[in-house]
Design a protein around this motif. Structure first.
Motif, PDB file in Angstrom:
ATOM      1  N   ARG A 106      40.179  32.582  30.559  1.00 34.51           N
ATOM      2  CA  ARG A 106      40.974  32.055  31.682  1.00 34.51           C
ATOM      3  C   ARG A 106      40.423  32.544  33.016  1.00 34.51           C
ATOM      4  O   ARG A 106      40.588  31.879  34.042  1.00 34.51           O
ATOM      5  CB  ARG A 106      42.439  32.473  31.535  1.00 34.51           C
ATOM      6  N   TYR A 107      39.799  33.716  33.027  1.00 36.65           N
ATOM      7  CA  TYR A 107      39.216  34.210  34.270  1.00 36.65           C
ATOM      8  C   TYR A 107      38.014  33.361  34.677  1.00 36.65           C
ATOM      9  O   TYR A 107      37.775  33.163  35.885  1.00 36.65           O
ATOM     10  CB  TYR A 107      38.780  35.670  34.098  1.00 36.65           C
ATOM     11  N   ILE A 108      37.276  32.871  33.703  1.00 39.89           N
ATOM     12  CA  ILE A 108      36.106  32.052  34.022  1.00 39.89           C
ATOM     13  C   ILE A 108      36.532  30.689  34.550  1.00 39.89           C
ATOM     14  O   ILE A 108      35.867  30.099  35.416  1.00 39.89           O
ATOM     15  CB  ILE A 108      35.213  31.907  32.774  1.00 39.89           C
ATOM     16  N   SER A 109      37.641  30.174  34.035  1.00 40.12           N
ATOM     17  CA  SER A 109      38.113  28.874  34.520  1.00 40.12           C
ATOM     18  C   SER A 109      38.524  28.932  35.984  1.00 40.12           C
ATOM     19  O   SER A 109      38.431  27.931  36.698  1.00 40.12           O
ATOM     20  CB  SER A 109      39.284  28.392  33.658  1.00 40.12           C
ATOM     21  N   ASP A 110      38.960  30.072  36.440  1.00 41.96           N
ATOM     22  CA  ASP A 110      39.302  30.252  37.859  1.00 41.96           C
ATOM     23  C   ASP A 110      38.298  31.220  38.475  1.00 41.96           C
ATOM     24  O   ASP A 110      38.624  32.329  38.900  1.00 41.96           O
ATOM     25  CB  ASP A 110      40.733  30.793  37.984  1.00 41.96           C
ATOM     26  N   LEU A 111      37.054  30.765  38.506  1.00 42.20           N
ATOM     27  CA  LEU A 111      35.956  31.648  38.890  1.00 42.20           C
ATOM     28  C   LEU A 111      36.040  32.066  40.354  1.00 42.20           C
ATOM     29  O   LEU A 111      35.739  33.214  40.700  1.00 42.20           O
ATOM     30  CB  LEU A 111      34.616  30.947  38.615  1.00 42.20           C
ATOM     31  N   PHE A 112      36.435  31.151  41.209  1.00 44.38           N
ATOM     32  CA  PHE A 112      36.488  31.481  42.640  1.00 44.38           C
ATOM     33  C   PHE A 112      37.493  32.602  42.906  1.00 44.38           C
ATOM     34  O   PHE A 112      37.190  33.575  43.615  1.00 44.38           O
ATOM     35  CB  PHE A 112      36.844  30.223  43.446  1.00 44.38           C
ATOM     36  N   THR A 113      38.689  32.485  42.338  1.00 46.04           N
ATOM     37  CA  THR A 113      39.693  33.541  42.530  1.00 46.04           C
ATOM     38  C   THR A 113      39.249  34.841  41.891  1.00 46.04           C
ATOM     39  O   THR A 113      39.525  35.937  42.410  1.00 46.04           O
ATOM     40  CB  THR A 113      41.042  33.091  41.935  1.00 46.04           C
ATOM     41  N   THR A 114      38.549  34.737  40.767  1.00 47.33           N
ATOM     42  CA  THR A 114      38.038  35.944  40.117  1.00 47.33           C
ATOM     43  C   THR A 114      37.049  36.667  41.011  1.00 47.33           C
ATOM     44  O   THR A 114      37.084  37.905  41.143  1.00 47.33           O
ATOM     45  CB  THR A 114      37.382  35.575  38.783  1.00 47.33           C
ATOM     46  N   LEU A 115      36.173  35.919  41.662  1.00 45.86           N
ATOM     47  CA  LEU A 115      35.206  36.545  42.559  1.00 45.86           C
ATOM     48  C   LEU A 115      35.877  37.149  43.787  1.00 45.86           C
ATOM     49  O   LEU A 115      35.484  38.214  44.264  1.00 45.86           O
ATOM     50  CB  LEU A 115      34.144  35.524  42.989  1.00 45.86           C
ATOM     51  N   VAL A 116      36.900  36.479  44.302  1.00 44.51           N
ATOM     52  CA  VAL A 116      37.586  37.000  45.484  1.00 44.51           C
ATOM     53  C   VAL A 116      38.352  38.277  45.144  1.00 44.51           C
ATOM     54  O   VAL A 116      38.419  39.220  45.950  1.00 44.51           O
ATOM     55  CB  VAL A 116      38.528  35.921  46.069  1.00 44.51           C
ATOM     56  N   ASP A 117      38.904  38.333  43.945  1.00 46.03           N
ATOM     57  CA  ASP A 117      39.685  39.509  43.555  1.00 46.03           C
ATOM     58  C   ASP A 117      38.829  40.711  43.201  1.00 46.03           C
ATOM     59  O   ASP A 117      39.350  41.832  43.110  1.00 46.03           O
ATOM     60  CB  ASP A 117      40.580  39.168  42.361  1.00 46.03           C
ATOM     61  N   LEU A 118      37.511  40.497  43.001  1.00 43.84           N
ATOM     62  CA  LEU A 118      36.649  41.623  42.663  1.00 43.84           C
ATOM     63  C   LEU A 118      36.489  42.566  43.859  1.00 43.84           C
ATOM     64  O   LEU A 118      36.713  42.194  45.019  1.00 43.84           O
ATOM     65  CB  LEU A 118      35.279  41.107  42.233  1.00 43.84           C
TER      66      LEU A 118
END
Length: 510
Positions: A55-67
């Motif tokens: 599920r994190y890969i499906s929302d990749l943009f938010t995952t990158l911003v949250d890193l």
């Protein structure tokens, strides 16, 4: 102390700034784990996700911003480096397949890309094309259709990578989390009285001159509990009312404000006292939300207070002062508190004590009976006064009462009999009348009739005669003569024989 009085005036007083270490000394408790840190970070980690990591890969943009920033920079550099190397390799492969590498310095040969005869030259060509530098030394010729197709693919891929990574970095840099760094919360919360009510209070402030639009504050109580059915609820969340009904939760955060939670029967701190606070385990999470005026983005600031950070019987020091032409906020006193006189018991105990009836304020049955009897009986002893005083009292009556007393003797005597019948359940004769009225009625003469009329007025018109009694203001009380008890006639005669004729006829008719 002197500096505080000079700053806030002579009326400002600090009550017991030295903490009493002898009363209610809290035992040393081990520092426990917080649910929300003081800086607002939630101390929660997710584990054993299993197949849910996709599920994190499906929302990749938010995952990158949250890193975190270090991971973002690493991904940014690696993405561009890999893209450059891959595209440079593709240009080198084309040159190798066409044989351009072997004819690199042959002026009569037309290559796919001019002056590309090894991998470094292919890498430089890609960088010049991607960055649109265009030095003019390396270029694509018309004899290479595959190079034209690769050039178009490179342009599209480069735009996508730029938009994704640069947009991610821009969003991360413009996140309103940094705006929350300039929103302050007090280090401790306090419990003291405000407007006669026990309240839990803490302070918030804004360090910037730009305002927080539509600022709103909420509070959550995090506390584990067990239901009546036996279910254990770890870290159960309960809402704390900070003025939802009155609009006090909507803040105009220009200067530091003190947020107040009233402890009432609906509050989870209803049975909290100073002694029980030492044994409690809870955490108060404060959430401040608002729109950043400069960017229009929603900002949220958080903090928390554990039971060790709740000070009983304290109050915040004032931080506002009036200068010449403006108000000054002294943030050096933002976290400072001082002790005030506060009841050590809970609001529940206070309500139970106030609801108990006081024995001093409860009238007894005898007192009620005495008051009622004194309210109904008006100057019975005045029958034994002299005829002169009675005539003077009658002359002092209002004219309406005098006319009523002279209008008819028979009606007044009938009222006397009716009153005597109400006083006794079964009064069948004039012998049931009071003894003084019997003596009055048995004595002949006009004076006795006048006295009987006066007593009938006093008994029949009870409220009026009571009011007229206030009109008698003799300078000194006249001596009351000794009561003369007229003996009843003996010889076996009935008392009715001594009554006047009208009363005997009325008695016979009855």
């Amino acid at each position: 102390m002197a500096a505080l009085r000079r700053k806030f005036g002579e009326d400002y007083q600090v009550v017991n700034t030295n903490r009493d270490t002898t009363a209610f000394t809290a035992p040393v408790k081990k520092k426990r784990q917080r649910f929300v840190e003081k800086n607002g970070r939630c101390n929660v980690q997710h584990g054993n996700l299993g197949g849910e990591t996709s599920r994190y890969i499906s929302d990749l943009f938010t995952t990158l911003v949250d890193l975190k920033w270090r991971w973002n920079l690493l991904i940014f550099v690696l993405t561009y480096t890999v893209a450059w190397l891959v595209m440079a390799s593709m240009w080198w492969i084309i040159a190798y397949i066409r044989g351009d590498i072997n004819h690199g310095h042959d002026s009569s040969y037309t290559p796919c890309v001019a002056n590309v005869y090894n991998f470094p030259s292919a890498f430089l060509f890609f960088i010049e094309t991607e960055a649109t530098i265009g030095y003019g030394y390396r270029y694509i010729t018309e004899k290479c259709p595959e190079g034209i197709i690769l050039f178009l693919f490179q342009s599209l891929l480069g735009s996508i990578v730029d938009a994704f990574l640069i947009g991610c970095m821009f969003i991360k840099m413009s996140q309103p989390k940094k705006r929350a760094e300039t929103l302050m919360f007090s280090q401790d919360s306090v419990i003291s009285q405000r407007d006669g009510k026990l309240c839990l209070m803490f302070r918030v402030g804004n360090l910037r001159n730009s305002h927080m639009v539509s600022a709103q504050i909420r509070c959550k109580l995090i506390k584990s509990r067990q239901t009546p059915e036996g279910e254990f609820l770890p870290l159960d969340q309960c809402e704390l009312d900070v003025g939802f009904g009155t609009g006090a939760d909507q803040l105009f955060l220009v200067s530091p404000l003190t947020i107040c939670h009233e402890i009432n029967p609906k509050s989870p701190f209803f049975d909290l006292s100073q002694r029980s606070l030492m044994n409690e385990q809870f955490e108060i999470v404060v959430i401040l939300e608002g729109i950043v005026e400069t960017t229009g983005m929603t900002c949220q600031a958080r903090t928390s207070y554990t039971e060790d950070e709740v000070l009983w019987g304290h109050r915040f020091l004032p931080v506002m002062s009036l200068e010449e032409g403006f108000f000054r906020v002294d943030y050096s006193q933002f976290h400072s508190t001082f002790e005030v006189n506060t009841p050590p018991y809970s609001v529940k105990d206070h309500d139970e004590k106030s609801s108990l009836p006081s024995p001093l304020s409860t009238p007894t049955l005898g007192e009620n009976h005495g008051h009622a009897r004194r309210a109904r009986v008006f100057s019975v002893d005045c029958i034994n006064t002299t005829d002169r005083e009675e005539r003077a009292g009658q002359s002092r009556l209002p004219s309406k009462l005098q006319r009523m007393s002279s209008s008819g003797k028979e009606d007044l005597q009938r009222k006397v009999l009716m009153l005597s019948s109400q006083h006794s359940e079964k009064a069948c004769s004039t012998g049931d009348l009071p003894l003084k009225l019997q003596r009055l009625s048995s004595s002949p003469g006009p004076e006795a009739a006048a006295r009987l009329q006066l007593k009938a007025l006093k008994l029949g018109f009870e409220p009026m005669t009571q009011s007229t009694g206030d009109l008698q203001l003799p300078p000194t009380p006249a001596p009351v003569p000794a009561r003369i008890h007229t003996p009843l006639p003996s010889g076996g005669g009935r008392p009715e024989d001594n009554l006047p004729a009208k009363l005997r006829r009325m008695n016979a008719d009855r």
